[in-house]
Design an enzyme around this catalytic site. Structure first.
Site, short mmCIF file in Angstrom:
data_model
loop_
_atom_site.label_atom_id
_atom_site.label_comp_id
_atom_site.label_asym_id
_atom_site.label_seq_id
_atom_site.Cartn_x
_atom_site.Cartn_y
_atom_site.Cartn_z
N ILE A 48 -1.77 15.27 10.07
CA ILE A 48 -2.74 14.50 10.87
C ILE A 48 -2.20 14.32 12.29
O ILE A 48 -2.93 14.44 13.27
CB ILE A 48 -3.10 13.16 10.19
CG1 ILE A 48 -4.42 12.62 10.71
CG2 ILE A 48 -2.03 12.11 10.34
CD1 ILE A 48 -5.55 12.91 9.80
N VAL A 50 -1.22 11.96 14.41
CA VAL A 50 -1.60 11.05 15.49
C VAL A 50 -0.89 9.69 15.40
O VAL A 50 -1.21 8.81 16.16
CB VAL A 50 -3.12 10.82 15.57
CG1 VAL A 50 -3.80 11.94 16.31
CG2 VAL A 50 -3.71 10.61 14.19
N LYS A 81 8.26 0.43 23.31
CA LYS A 81 7.01 -0.34 23.20
C LYS A 81 7.37 -1.82 23.02
O LYS A 81 8.10 -2.18 22.10
CB LYS A 81 6.21 0.18 21.99
CG LYS A 81 4.98 -0.66 21.68
CD LYS A 81 4.20 -0.11 20.49
CE LYS A 81 3.12 -1.08 20.06
NZ LYS A 81 2.45 -0.69 18.82
C1 LIG Z 1 -6.83 8.06 14.21
C2 LIG Z 1 -5.50 7.70 13.68
C3 LIG Z 1 -4.55 7.09 14.52
C4 LIG Z 1 -3.32 6.69 14.00
N1 LIG Z 1 -2.42 6.06 14.80
C5 LIG Z 1 -1.28 5.57 14.25
C6 LIG Z 1 -0.33 4.86 15.02
O1 LIG Z 1 -0.46 4.69 16.22
N2 LIG Z 1 0.75 4.38 14.40
C7 LIG Z 1 0.98 4.55 13.06
O2 LIG Z 1 1.96 4.05 12.53
N3 LIG Z 1 0.13 5.30 12.34
C8 LIG Z 1 -0.99 5.79 12.89
N4 LIG Z 1 -1.84 6.52 12.12
C9 LIG Z 1 -1.49 6.85 10.75
C10 LIG Z 1 -0.50 7.99 10.73
O3 LIG Z 1 -0.96 9.07 11.47
C11 LIG Z 1 -0.28 8.42 9.30
O4 LIG Z 1 -0.04 7.31 8.50
C12 LIG Z 1 0.93 9.30 9.24
O5 LIG Z 1 0.80 10.38 10.08
C13 LIG Z 1 1.16 9.75 7.83
O6 LIG Z 1 0.27 10.69 7.43
P1 LIG Z 1 0.54 11.42 6.04
O7 LIG Z 1 1.90 12.00 6.10
O8 LIG Z 1 0.21 10.47 4.96
O9 LIG Z 1 -0.57 12.54 6.03
P2 LIG Z 1 -0.68 13.94 6.83
O10 LIG Z 1 -0.08 13.88 8.18
O11 LIG Z 1 -2.10 14.34 6.74
O12 LIG Z 1 0.20 14.92 5.99
C14 LIG Z 1 -0.26 15.46 4.78
C15 LIG Z 1 0.65 16.58 4.36
O13 LIG Z 1 0.23 17.06 3.10
C16 LIG Z 1 0.16 18.45 3.15
N5 LIG Z 1 -0.83 18.94 2.19
C17 LIG Z 1 -2.08 18.48 1.97
N6 LIG Z 1 -2.68 19.22 1.02
C18 LIG Z 1 -1.76 20.16 0.63
C19 LIG Z 1 -1.77 21.22 -0.31
N7 LIG Z 1 -2.83 21.51 -1.05
N8 LIG Z 1 -0.66 21.94 -0.42
C20 LIG Z 1 0.46 21.71 0.32
N9 LIG Z 1 0.51 20.72 1.21
C21 LIG Z 1 -0.59 19.96 1.36
C22 LIG Z 1 -0.22 18.77 4.58
O14 LIG Z 1 0.11 20.10 4.93
C23 LIG Z 1 0.66 17.77 5.31
O15 LIG Z 1 1.96 18.27 5.44
C24 LIG Z 1 -3.05 6.94 12.64
C25 LIG Z 1 -3.97 7.60 11.83
C26 LIG Z 1 -5.20 7.97 12.33
C27 LIG Z 1 -6.18 8.67 11.44
#
Ligand SMILES: Cc1cc2nc3c(=O)[nH]c(=O)nc-3n(C[C@H](O)[C@H](O)[C@H](O)COP(=O)(O)OP(=O)(O)OC[C@H]3O[C@@H](n4cnc5c(N)ncnc54)[C@H](O)[C@@H]3O)c2cc1C
Length: 511
Positions: A48, A50, A81
Site C-alpha cells: 500500500i 502510504v 514530527k
Molecule cells: C490512505 C492511507 C494513508 C495511511 N497513512 C498512514 C500514516 O500516515 N501512518 C501510519 O502509521 N499508517 C498509515 N496508513 C496505514 C499504513 O499504510 C499501513 O498500515 C501499513 O502500510 C501496513 O500495511 P500492510 O503491511 O498491512 O499491507 P500492505 O502494504 O498492503 O502489504 C500487503 C503485503 O501482502 C502481500 N500480498 C498480498 N496478497 C498476496 C498474495 N496473494 N501473495 C503474496 N503476497 C501477497 C503484498 O504483496 C504486500 O507485500 C495509511 C493507510 C492508508 C490506506
C-alpha cells in the site's frame, strides 16, 4: 508427542508491506535458531506504501527491533514530527495543534495543569494552550532538536517526537536488517492456503501456503500481513470483520507525492475539506499528500481535483486511489494465525496510528509467544487487548469528526449529528462539565492529547474543579508566565528543522 505439543519453531509471515517487515524486524531481533522465520511477498501485488507519519512510541519499536535512528532516517528520507496541525476542523478558517508530549508542567497541585489554565483563561490571564506546549511552539517556529535527558527539569528533557518517512523505503530498510538476521524471503504469489484436515487440536489450522511456483511454505505459526486481502485470517479462516463506517464514514483516499517546498516543516498538516481531509507529510526528498474522503459525498474526480488544488508544490506522479473499509477483525489471532496490519483492521490515518497498531500487534505476540501448541486463554487475552487498542484509537478519531461546527456541507453536519460510541460520549461529557480529562489506563492517547483536540475543536467546559481555586490567581499567573517564558527561551535556541536533519540524517538525493 501430539502434533500440537511440538515446540513451535517455524514462523511464516505472509506479506511484505510495513506490517510484514516490521514483524520480521522485531521477531528476528528476538528469535534465534532453532527458530526459523520466513516471509513471502509478491512484487507484482506490491504494497500500500502510504504509511508515512508516525507517533512517538515508534521509537520504542525501533529499540525492540534494534534499529539505529540516524541510519534508518537516512535510508528512508525521514524527517522529524512534533505533532499535527489541524486546519478547518472545528470551523472553517480555524487551526490548532495536537503536539506530542505534555501540556504545561506536572508540578502544580492538587489538580491538573489544565484546570488552572481554564481558570486563568476565564479571567483573561492565560495565553493560548500552545504557549505551554514545547512541541507546539517548536513546530510553529519550525525548529527541532533531540530531547536532552541530561537537562533535568527543562522542557527539552523529554521533548516528544516521532518521524515522517517513505513507507516503501522503510519496508526495504527493515528487509535488509531482517535478512541480515536470518529471515528467509520468498518472492511470489500465494495461490492457496492449506489447512490441516487431521482430526485433533490442530484441525483447521493453517499448515502451509502454496506459492504460484508450486512451492509449499510450511509453518507452525502464520502471521497474516497481507493487508486488505486478509489472505489467511479472512479468505482461509473466514474470521468476521466489524464495520465501523457508521462512525468513520471516509472510505477512500487519493494520494500523490509533490515536490518539496521550503521550509521543511517538523509536523504533519491535516486540512479538512468538504467531505474529508487532506494530509501533508514533509519528507527530505518530497512531500506526501493524500485526500481521505467519503465516496458517498464526493466523486473520485472531485476528490483528486481538490487534492491537486491544495498542493504546495508540483505533483510528481498521477494521483492514486485507495479504497478501504474502516473497522476491525473480530479476532486478530485465530487458531495459528495472527493478523497484523491492515488484515487486522483499519481505523483511519488521521492520527497516524496504523504503524503503531502494527508495532503493538507484534510486541504483544512476542510477549505471548507460545511454547508449543496454542493456549485458548492466551489467544483470548491477546484478542482482548488488541480490541481495546483499536477501540481507543477509534474513539479518539471519531472525536475529531464528531466535534465540528461546520455548516458548509452535509458530510460535516452528519458527523456532528451522529450517535457516537458510549465511552467517547462519557469522555466528552466529563470534559464539558468540569474540564476533567478522563484517565483511561491503556489508552494510547493520554490526557494532553484529548485536551488539545477538544479545546482545538471548541468544546468549552462549563467550569473547573473546586480545588483549582486553592492557589491564588497572582501566584498561578506568575507560574504560568514562568512556564511559557521557559518554553519560548528553549525554542529560541533550537536549530532549524532542515538544518538539524541535514546534520543528523541527510539522505542521498534530498534537498
Ligand atoms: C490512505 C492511507 C494513508 C495511511 N497513512 C498512514 C500514516 O500516515 N501512518 C501510519 O502509521 N499508517 C498509515 N496508513 C496505514 C499504513 O499504510 C499501513 O498500515 C501499513 O502500510 C501496513 O500495511 P500492510 O503491511 O498491512 O499491507 P500492505 O502494504 O498492503 O502489504 C500487503 C503485503 O501482502 C502481500 N500480498 C498480498 N496478497 C498476496 C498474495 N496473494 N501473495 C503474496 N503476497 C501477497 C503484498 O504483496 C504486500 O507485500 C495509511 C493507510 C492508508 C490506506
Amino acid at each position: 508427542m501430539e502434533n500440537w505439543a511440538k515446540p513451535l519453531r517455524r514462523v511464516v509471515i505472509v506479506g511484505g508491506g510495513a506490517a510484514g517487515w516490521m514483524s520480521a524486524g522485531a521477531l528476528s531481533a528476538v528469535l534465534k535458531p532453532p527458530y526459523e522465520i520466513r516471509l513471502v511477498e509478491s512484487d507484482e501485488i506490491g504494497i500500500i506504501g502510504v504509511g508515512e507519519a508516525t507517533i512517538p512510541p515508534i521509537r520504542m519499536f525501533n529499540g525492540l527491533a534494534k534499529i539505529d535512528e540516524a541510519e534508518f532516517l537516512k535510508a528512508t528520507q525521514g524527517t522529524f514530527k512534533l505533532g499535527i496541525e489541524f486546519v478547518n476542523w472545528g470551523r472553517q478558517g480555524e487551526r490548532y495543534f495536537h503536539g506530542f508530549g505534555g501540556v504545561g508542567r506536572e508540578a502544580l497541585w492538587p489538580v491538573d495543569f489544565s484546570q488552572y489554565w481554564l481558570r486563568l483563561r476565564a479571567l483573561g490571564r492565560a495565553l493560548p494552550l500552545d504557549a505551554y506546549v514545547i512541541s507546539n511552539m517548536a513546530a510553529k517556529a519550525n525548529r527541532f532538536m533531540l530531547p536532552r535527558p541530561d537537562m533535568k527539569g527543562s522542557p527539552l528533557e523529554a521533548l516528544g517526537y516521532a518521524y515522517h518517512f517513505d513507507a516503501g523505503l522503510y519496508a526495504r530498510h527493515l528487509r535488509k536488517l531482517s535478512e541480515a538476521r536470518g529471515v528467509r524471503r520468498t518472492e511470489g504469489k500465494v495461490v492457496r492456503v492449506l489447512l490441516n484436515e487431521e482430526a485433533g487440536p490442530t484441525e483447521g489450522h493453517v499448515r502451509a501456503v502454496q506459492m504460484e511456483s508450486g512451492e509449499l511454505v510450511e509453518g507452525d505459526l502464520f502471521l497474516d500481513c497481507s493487508g486488505f486481502y486478509g489472505l489467511l485470517i479472512d479468505k482461509a479462516l473466514h474470521t468476521g470483520y466489524e464495520d465501523w463506517s457508521h462512525w468513520l464514514p471516509c472510505d477512500r483516499a487519493v494520494a500523490v507525492p509533490s515536490e518539496s517546498t521550503a521550509p521543511l516543516l517538523p509536523y504533519t498538516r491535516s486540512t479538512a475539506h468538504r467531505a474529508g481531509w487532506q494530509w501533508r507529510i514533509p519528507l527530505q526528498h518530497r512531500v506526501g499528500n493524500g485526500h481521505v474522503y467519503s465516496s458517498a459525498h464526493v466523486s473520485d474526480d472531485e476528490a483528486a481535483g481538490t487534492l491537486l488544488k491544495h498542493l504546495d508544490g508540483k505533483p510528481l506522479a498521477d494521483p492514486r486511489i485507495i479504497k478501504f473499509r474502516t473497522g476491525m477483525r473480530e479476532q486478530a489471532w485465530r487458531r495459528n494465525v495472527v493478523a497484523i496490519g491492515m488484515s487486522a483492521g483499519f481505523v483511519e490515518p488521521l492520527e497516524s496510528t496504523a504503524l503503531h497498531l502494527i508495532q503493538m500487534g507484534v510486541a504483544k505476540l512476542i510477549e505471548a509467544f507460545p511454547h508449543a501448541g496454542f493456549d485458548a486463554v492466551e489467544i483470548a487475552e491477546y484478542n482482548r487487548q488488541s480490541r481495546e487498542r483499536y477501540e481507543y484509537v477509534r474513539d479518539f478519531i471519531v472525536l475529531h469528526y464528531h466535534l465540528n461546527q461546520r455548516d458548509d456541507s452535509e458530510f460535516w453536519q452528519a458527523c456532528a449529528a451522529m450517535a457516537i460510541p458510549e465511552k467517547l460520549r462519557w469522555r466528552m461529557d466529563l470534559y464539558a462539565s468540569s474540564g476533567r480529562l478522563a484517565d483511561v489506563n491503556g489508552d494510547l492517547f493520554r490526557e494532553p492529547s484529548w485536551l488539545e483536540v477538544m479545546e482545538g475543536q471548541n468544546l468549552r467546559p462549563r467550569g473547573w474543579l473546586a480545588l483549582a481555586e486553592l492557589q491564588g490567581v497572582e501566584e498561578t499567573a506568575a507560574y504560568f508566565k514562568g512556564v511559557s517564558e521557559t518554553i519560548a527561551a528553549c525554542v529560541a535556541v533550537l536549530p532549524e528543522h532542515a538544518e538539524f536533519v541535514r546534520r543528523y540524517c541527510s539522505s542521498p538525493g534530498s534537498r
